[in-house]
Design a protein around this motif. Structure first.
Motif, PDB file in Angstrom:
ATOM      1  N   GLY A 172      23.624  49.419  25.860  1.00 47.81           N
ATOM      2  CA  GLY A 172      24.568  49.435  26.971  1.00 47.81           C
ATOM      3  C   GLY A 172      25.738  48.529  26.667  1.00 47.81           C
ATOM      4  O   GLY A 172      25.617  47.557  25.902  1.00 47.81           O
ATOM      5  N   VAL A 173      26.891  48.855  27.246  1.00 48.00           N
ATOM      6  CA  VAL A 173      28.100  48.047  27.089  1.00 48.00           C
ATOM      7  C   VAL A 173      28.450  47.448  28.441  1.00 48.00           C
ATOM      8  O   VAL A 173      28.510  48.154  29.452  1.00 48.00           O
ATOM      9  N   ALA A 174      28.673  46.142  28.450  1.00 42.91           N
ATOM     10  CA  ALA A 174      29.043  45.456  29.686  1.00 42.91           C
ATOM     11  C   ALA A 174      30.131  44.439  29.396  1.00 42.91           C
ATOM     12  O   ALA A 174      30.366  44.064  28.240  1.00 42.91           O
ATOM     13  N   GLU A 175      30.782  43.995  30.449  1.00 42.79           N
ATOM     14  CA  GLU A 175      31.681  42.855  30.340  1.00 42.79           C
ATOM     15  C   GLU A 175      30.855  41.623  30.698  1.00 42.79           C
ATOM     16  O   GLU A 175      30.400  41.468  31.825  1.00 42.79           O
ATOM     17  N   TRP A 176      30.652  40.753  29.727  1.00 41.64           N
ATOM     18  CA  TRP A 176      29.814  39.576  29.873  1.00 41.64           C
ATOM     19  C   TRP A 176      30.703  38.357  30.103  1.00 41.64           C
ATOM     20  O   TRP A 176      31.644  38.125  29.330  1.00 41.64           O
ATOM     21  N   THR A 177      30.413  37.596  31.127  1.00 47.40           N
ATOM     22  CA  THR A 177      31.209  36.417  31.459  1.00 47.40           C
ATOM     23  C   THR A 177      30.348  35.170  31.306  1.00 47.40           C
ATOM     24  O   THR A 177      29.220  35.126  31.798  1.00 47.40           O
TER      25      THR A 177
END
Length: 401
Positions: A172-177
């Protein structure tokens, strides 16, 4: 072309870092309160407290309906058909879950991260509030299980491998903060003799795997606090997980509770008996680190379609950089270029689409990707006993009637 391919725009990584999300203490405390309440009332009600629906897979908090996931023991594999029509990122509700045991309930108000070992000048205890005060950055990257695609060793190459029989949905691809891991380690005083860094999870098995110091100090190695603009969910590592872009999933330790920095090499079962390549093609049993180039089609396997003009869609990704080319072949025919989406992140993925005039009968659709460094998916890959890094082109059956 799929709508998601049209709607995505070119994306600048540096601007993403400059506009980094700021997670608030209120968000974190709310997530922690739900987790603590869940732990107090027992596992079944716990899942309903957090997710408002009982999860289908034991040990997983969020709902895992059959429409979105395939249950695989304590894990949940995303159905690729659930990504058709979605945007660039994988929504949290369909992001795969790889659990070695069960998702643990953790209270962020009492959670502490212990940094220790012979490789630092001083032991350090870091609270969640401490992390919230550090500069936060956001990166869009994939996380993928090392065994993603494992089942194809048996179904396509005739030699089954041990482990969970993933197809291609353990990614999966996510925006990680979060904050850079280096920012925390430096506060403990890294010795010039430091060699390995090992994050340890707070799950029942205390999953842990060492990283070389150089990789731990890389600008894109993060202690993650948020996912897709929200507080990190329990199943994905709340309150804090590690992000090691491009490396196999087990390196991205969830529910981190301590980090050891050592002047000598560190080991665990996750870099000795597991996550190494064993087999005749690998006499030196190399350690599994970086993922390989892969592609997936956003249609069920097998897919059932009516005759006529069809739009095939999917995504391709590479740990080595951006995707440069996608090609589609039907029934062993010539490879033809697919149309590529505009958004093309390094160590994330690229959407593609291709028009196909489907005629009645049984067909096999194949897609292969090539990244910017010339790494292209092969027709077969050497076998290894634990079924890691299956990156060959996958046969996708389609019935047209």
């Amino acid at each position: 072309m799929d709508r998601g391919l049209h709607d995505e725009h070119d994306y600048d990584l540096q601007s993403a870092e400059r506009r980094a999300h700021r997670l608030t203490r209120r968000q974190v405390l709310r997530a922690g309160a739900l987790t603590a309440a869940a732990a107090a009332v027992g596992p079944t009600l716990a899942q309903s407290v957090i997710s408002r629906a009982v999860a289908d897979v034991p040990g997983i908090v969020k709902p895992t309906p059959d429409s979105l996931f395939v249950a695989r023991g304590s894990n949940a594999e995303m159905r690729w058909s659930a990504m058709r029509g979605q945007g660039y990122l994988t929504p949290i509700d369909r992001f795969f879950v790889r659990n070695h045991t069960s998702t643990p309930p953790i209270d962020p108000t009492t959670w502490r991260l212990r940094v220790h070992g012979t490789g630092v000048e001083r032991e350090l205890l870091v609270s969640y509030d401490d992390l919230l005060t550090l500069p936060q950055v956001s990166l869009t990257r994939f996380i993928e299980c090392a065994g993603n695609g494992r089942s194809f060793f048996a179904t396509q190459q005739g030699q089954g491998a041990a482990g969970t029989a993933w197809t291609l949905g353990a990614v999966g691809v996510a925006e990680w903060t979060g904050v850079r891991l280096s920012s925390v380690l430096e506060r403990a005083g890294i010795k010039s003799s430091a060699l390995d860094v090992m994050p340890v999870g707070l799950d029942d098995q205390q999953v842990r795997r060492p990283l070389p110091l150089e990789k731990a100090l890389a600008d894109d190695t993060l202690l993650v606090l948020g996912m897709n603009g929200r507080t990190l969910p329990p199943d994905h590592g709340f309150p804090v997980r590690v992000l090691v872009p491009g490396w196999i999933g087990v390196a991205n330790i969830k529910w981190v509770g301590s980090i050891e920095v050592s002047e000598t090499p560190l080991t665990s079962q996750w870099n000795t008996t597991s996550y190494r390549l064993f087999g005749p093609a690998y006499p030196d049993s190399p350690l599994v680190t970086t993922q390989v180039v892969k592609s997936a089609i956003e249609h069920p396997p097998p897919a059932f379609l009516r005759p006529g003009r069809k739009e095939l869609t999917g995504r391709s990704w590479s740990a080595y950089g951006r995707i440069h080319r996608d090609e589609v072949s039907v029934d062993g025919g010539p490879w033809r270029d697919a149309r590529l989406g505009h958004r093309n992140e390094p160590q994330a993925w690229r959407q593609w689409s291709a028009t196909w005039v489907a005629r009645p009968g049984d067909h096999v659709v194949r897609v292969r990707a090539t990244d910017e460094h010339g790494n292209r998916q092969p027709d077969t890959v050497p076998f290894n006993e634990q079924g890691y890094l299956f990156g060959a082109v996958v046969d996708h059956p389609v019935a047209v009637a």
